[in-house]
Scaffold this motif. Structure first.
Motif, PDB file in Angstrom:
ATOM      1  N   THR A 437     -56.602 -16.377  12.480  1.00  0.00           N
ATOM      2  CA  THR A 437     -55.901 -15.092  12.647  1.00  0.00           C
ATOM      3  C   THR A 437     -56.846 -13.922  12.432  1.00  0.00           C
ATOM      4  OG1 THR A 437     -53.853 -16.129  11.902  1.00  0.00           O
ATOM      5  CG2 THR A 437     -53.970 -13.727  11.823  1.00  0.00           C
ATOM      6  N   SER A 440     -59.248 -13.633  15.321  1.00  0.00           N
ATOM      7  CA  SER A 440     -58.603 -13.044  16.501  1.00  0.00           C
ATOM      8  C   SER A 440     -58.445 -11.533  16.349  1.00  0.00           C
ATOM      9  CB  SER A 440     -57.231 -13.702  16.718  1.00  0.00           C
ATOM     10  OG  SER A 440     -57.378 -15.092  16.932  1.00  0.00           O
ATOM     11  N   SER A 441     -58.020 -11.135  15.142  1.00  0.00           N
ATOM     12  CA  SER A 441     -57.858  -9.685  14.875  1.00  0.00           C
ATOM     13  C   SER A 441     -59.187  -8.972  14.994  1.00  0.00           C
ATOM     14  CB  SER A 441     -57.247  -9.485  13.496  1.00  0.00           C
ATOM     15  OG  SER A 441     -57.173  -8.124  13.183  1.00  0.00           O
ATOM     16  N   ALA A 443     -61.714  -9.905  16.786  1.00  0.00           N
ATOM     17  CA  ALA A 443     -62.117  -9.850  18.195  1.00  0.00           C
ATOM     18  C   ALA A 443     -61.421  -8.695  18.914  1.00  0.00           C
ATOM     19  CB  ALA A 443     -61.786 -11.182  18.871  1.00  0.00           C
ATOM     20  N   ARG A 444     -60.082  -8.523  18.622  1.00  0.00           N
ATOM     21  CA  ARG A 444     -59.371  -7.399  19.255  1.00  0.00           C
ATOM     22  C   ARG A 444     -59.961  -6.063  18.824  1.00  0.00           C
ATOM     23  NH1 ARG A 444     -54.913 -10.566  17.927  1.00  0.00           N
ATOM     24  NH2 ARG A 444     -54.459  -9.185  16.173  1.00  0.00           N
ATOM     25  N   ARG A 445     -60.256  -5.923  17.530  1.00  0.00           N
ATOM     26  CA  ARG A 445     -60.855  -4.667  17.051  1.00  0.00           C
ATOM     27  C   ARG A 445     -62.218  -4.441  17.702  1.00  0.00           C
ATOM     28  NH1 ARG A 445     -58.952  -2.039  12.611  1.00  0.00           N
ATOM     29  NH2 ARG A 445     -57.110  -2.940  11.588  1.00  0.00           N
ATOM     30  N   ASP A 447     -63.090  -5.450  20.712  1.00  0.00           N
ATOM     31  CA  ASP A 447     -62.854  -4.996  22.093  1.00  0.00           C
ATOM     32  C   ASP A 447     -62.467  -3.516  22.129  1.00  0.00           C
ATOM     33  OD1 ASP A 447     -63.417  -7.528  23.015  1.00  0.00           O
ATOM     34  OD2 ASP A 447     -61.309  -8.173  23.081  1.00  0.00           O
ATOM     35  N   ILE A 448     -61.564  -3.128  21.193  1.00  0.00           N
ATOM     36  CA  ILE A 448     -61.149  -1.716  21.135  1.00  0.00           C
ATOM     37  C   ILE A 448     -62.345  -0.823  20.824  1.00  0.00           C
ATOM     38  CG2 ILE A 448     -59.728  -0.079  19.852  1.00  0.00           C
ATOM     39  CD1 ILE A 448     -57.705  -2.366  19.458  1.00  0.00           C
ATOM     40  N   ASP A 450     -65.417  -1.449  21.457  1.00  0.00           N
ATOM     41  CA  ASP A 450     -66.317  -1.403  22.616  1.00  0.00           C
ATOM     42  C   ASP A 450     -65.809  -0.404  23.660  1.00  0.00           C
ATOM     43  OD1 ASP A 450     -68.585  -2.573  24.165  1.00  0.00           O
ATOM     44  OD2 ASP A 450     -66.929  -3.212  25.482  1.00  0.00           O
ATOM     45  N   LYS A 451     -64.475  -0.410  23.890  1.00  0.00           N
ATOM     46  CA  LYS A 451     -63.916   0.541  24.846  1.00  0.00           C
ATOM     47  C   LYS A 451     -64.105   1.980  24.377  1.00  0.00           C
ATOM     48  CE  LYS A 451     -60.445  -2.658  26.641  1.00  0.00           C
ATOM     49  NZ  LYS A 451     -58.990  -2.944  26.780  1.00  0.00           N
ATOM     50  N   SER A 471     -64.504  -4.832   9.752  1.00  0.00           N
ATOM     51  CA  SER A 471     -65.380  -5.996   9.981  1.00  0.00           C
ATOM     52  C   SER A 471     -65.787  -6.657   8.670  1.00  0.00           C
ATOM     53  CB  SER A 471     -66.625  -5.559  10.780  1.00  0.00           C
ATOM     54  OG  SER A 471     -66.252  -5.047  12.038  1.00  0.00           O
TER      55      SER A 471
END
Length: 683
Positions: A437, A440-441, A443-445, A447-448, A450-451, A471
């Motif tokens: 979990t 996964s969290s 990884a989402r952070r 991606d955000i 990076d955007k 992190s």
């Protein structure tokens, strides 16, 4: 067939017409006739032998009386000599007692003995003379003692005092009287020693020494009188001369009395005793002659009886042997036929016919019985073949049952390991799920982030700090949960390796216990059970850690399923301690439901369970007991009371002494399982 064989067969047929009991009774009758004749001969000779033996016995009794008299008189003579040399009341009393014994032997035993009755008066006369001589000797001994006391010791005491007076009246050592005084004093001392020696030993040399010393004293008195320098010395010397003369007369009288005593001892005591011994020896010679005559009569009669008995025995022996041989043939030949038939039956040859079944005597009945036995053996052989087939089928079924039993034990052990796998898998799932979990969290952070980083508006400092903080938290959670999962997996890995490989190695007891407890924590979470472990550090064991883990696991699961059934709360304690230098004691105790005495007696039996309806196999405690006693070489004890809990005491050596594999010590060569005996089971 020869004539002898034909004649023997004809006689056997005639005898077989008579029952065997009458044949045997005929032999007994012949033997009885022999016994009667021999008894008559022996009874006739026994009367003669009895008379001769009575004479021999009476002579021997008379010899005993004579030997007793000789012994008593010799002992009495020795006592008299001892009494003369050293008079004492004890010796005198012993002499009187022995004197009465001698007279009693003469008056009671010798006078009533038919062999000695004619010679008792002569023996009594000699013996009385011998005993009367002791009275005279004792009277003379009294006079000797009085003379020695008054005629020798009395003047000697006075002379010793006078010597002391003379020495006291002499003023100094240089006086002229001193040399003759010393010489006289030395002669006085020598005279006393010689007189005492003569009185005790009667040595003539001692008597001569005493006389010479007395003469020396008498010669020195006039010399000392001339050299005396005062009246006290002269008066003492006059008295010394008087007492010396008295001493000389007393010693002379003592010598005469001692000489008389010696003569009396020789002529009365010793001579009478010798005469008594001579009379006894004469009677002994007569007894020997009479004994020899009686012995000759005894021997002659015995030889005559022996000749007659031997002649009659030889005659009757020939008759009995002849009859016995014929009767034996009438029994032995038919029996040989029966024995041949029985050997054939014993060897399996049931087709041979039994001979002699038509005879009417007892052997014929035996032949008919053997024939019945042959028929039964034929029927038995058929039955045995059927039983052998059934036995082979039963043994095959037993082997299959033993194999199924071993498979059940292995399945139970693997089932316990499977339970551990499921529990550990459930326990490891939590930290791994959390890690998944968090990853996964993260990884989402990422991606955000990076955007946001690629947008044209740019990245604010607060956004960077927030990403770094998230992190860091995520990494910390990942590390902590993955470390937890790694510890669980490592613990289970070691336990699984130990369980699946029964290899022998050294291990620390507390570390192995902690690893096993870690694998059991899933069970603890499902039940309200508290666990208390007290295992000291540093206990090194050379054994089988897999077996140890299997033991603790089975005990723990047994307690969870039985002691704390239906969600009951409680406590399990595991303690260990050294027991001497070679053993370790492990105590597994719970405060649960406990066991009844009936359950305790069967607790370690295979396939015994109180929860069979709930899927119990009854192999858990049996496996534990086998591992402790067989593989680890230890002992296991059970203590339990209903409602008060259960305690298992395991005593095992620091160095395991069992076989490498449990099955190797539990099976015999035929594959039959041998359950071990309990070391102890108490209530």
């Amino acid at each position: 067939m020869s004539l002898a064989a034909m004649g023997r067969a004809r006689i056997v047929r005639l005898l077989r017409a008579v029952p065997i009991r009458w044949r045997i009774l005929s032999i007994a009758a012949l033997n009885s006739a022999v016994v009667i004749v021999l008894a008559a001969l022996i009874w006739n000779g026994a009367k003669v032998l009895g008379s001769a033996w009575d004479d021999v016995r009476q002579v021997r009794e008379s010899d005993k009386i004579l030997a007793l008299l000789e012994s008593e008189t010799s002992r009495l003579q020795n006592l008299i000599h001892r009494y003369i040399n050293q008079p004492s009341p004890d010796l005198f009393a012993e002499i009187l007692l022995l004197r009465e014994a001698v007279l009693g032997t003469l008056t009671t035993r010798a006078s009533t003995d038919p062999m000695l009755s004619g010679s008792v008066e002569e023996l009594e006369r000699v013996t009385v003379r011998f005993l009367d001589g002791f009275g005279e000797l004792r009277s003379l001994q009294t006079k000797i003692s009085k003379t020695y006391e008054e005629g020798v010791l009395g003047p000697a005491r006075d002379m010793a005092g006078l010597y002391s007076v003379i020495e006291g009246a002499t003023g100094h050592r240089d006086a002229q009287i001193w040399p003759p005084l010393g010489k006289s004093r030395e002669a006085f001392t020598a005279m006393l020693v010689a007189a005492n020696s003569y009185y005790l030993s009667l040595a003539p040399a001692s008597a001569d020494d005493a006389r010479r010393s007395t003469e020396t004293i008498e010669k020195t008195i006039p010399v000392m009188s001339e050299l005396a320098d005062n009246d006290l010395q002269r008066l003492a010397l006059q008295k010394l001369a008087t007492r010396t003369a008295a001493l000389r007369e007393g010693f002379s009288k003592l010598s005469d009395e001692l000489t008389n005593r010696t003569e009396l001892l020789r002529n009365t005591i010793d001579a009478s005793q010798a005469e008594t011994i001579g009379a006894i020896d004469g009677l002994s010679v007569k007894m020997r002659q009479r004994e020899q005559k009686a012995q000759m009569t005894f021997d002659r009669t015995l030889a005559d009886i022996s000749r007659r008995v031997l002649s009659i025995a030889v005659i009757f022996l020939g008759i009995i042997l002849s009859a016995g041989v014929l009767i034996a043939l009438s029994i032995r030949l038919p029996l040989q036929q029966i024995m041949s038939a029985m050997r054939a039956i014993a060897s399996g040859n049931y087709d041979r016919e039994v001979l002699g079944t038509e005879a009417r005597d007892e052997v014929g009945a035996m032949a008919r019985a053997v024939e019945v036995f042959r028929e039964n053996a034929i029927a038995k052989r058929k039955t045995e073949d059927e039983l052998r087939t059934s036995k082979e089928k039963a043994e095959s079924a037993l082997l299959e049952l033993n194999a199924a039993q071993r498979n059940l034990i292995d399945a139970e052990r693997l089932a316990a390991l499977g339970g551990l796998v499921a529990g550990v898998a459930h326990e490891v799932n939590n930290p791994i799920g959390i890690s998944l979990t968090v990853a996964s969290s993260l990884a989402r952070r990422a991606d955000i982030f990076d955007k946001e980083l690629k947008t044209s508006s740019g990245l604010r400092r607060s956004q960077l700090e927030e990403f770094v903080r998230a992190s860091r938290d995520a990494s910390q959670q990942l590390v902590a949960n993955l470390q937890r999962a790694g510890e669980l997996i490592q613990s289970f890995k070691q336990v699984a390796v130990d369980r699946s490989h029964a290899e022998r190695r050294q291990f620390i007891l507390n570390e192995a216990t902690d690893q096993i407890i870690a694998s059991l924590k899933p069970v603890l979470k499902r039940a309200p059970i508290e666990l208390a472990v007290d295992v000291p550090e540093g206990l090194l064991i050379d054994g089988y850690p897999g077996s140890y883990g299997q033991i603790l696991t089975n005990l723990f699961l047994n307690a969870a399923n039985h002691a704390f059934a239906d969600g009951r709360a409680g406590t399990i304690s595991i303690t260990a301690r050294s027991r001497g230098g070679d053993d370790i004691e492990i105590i597994f105790a719970d405060n649960g439901a406990g066991m009844s005495p009936e359950v305790q007696r069967q607790a370690f039996d295979p396939f015994f369970t109180t929860r069979r309806n709930e899927g119990g196999t009854g192999l858990g405690l049996h496996i534990v007991y086998n591992l402790v006693t067989q593989q680890l070489g230890g002992r296991m004890m059970l203590e339990s009371r209903v409602g008060q809990g259960t305690t298992f005491r395991i005593i095992m050596p620091r160095i395991a002494q069992g076989s490498k594999e449990l099955g190797g010590s539990d099976t015999e060569g035929d594959g039959t399982t041998q359950w071990p005996n309990r070391t102890m089971s108490s209530t």
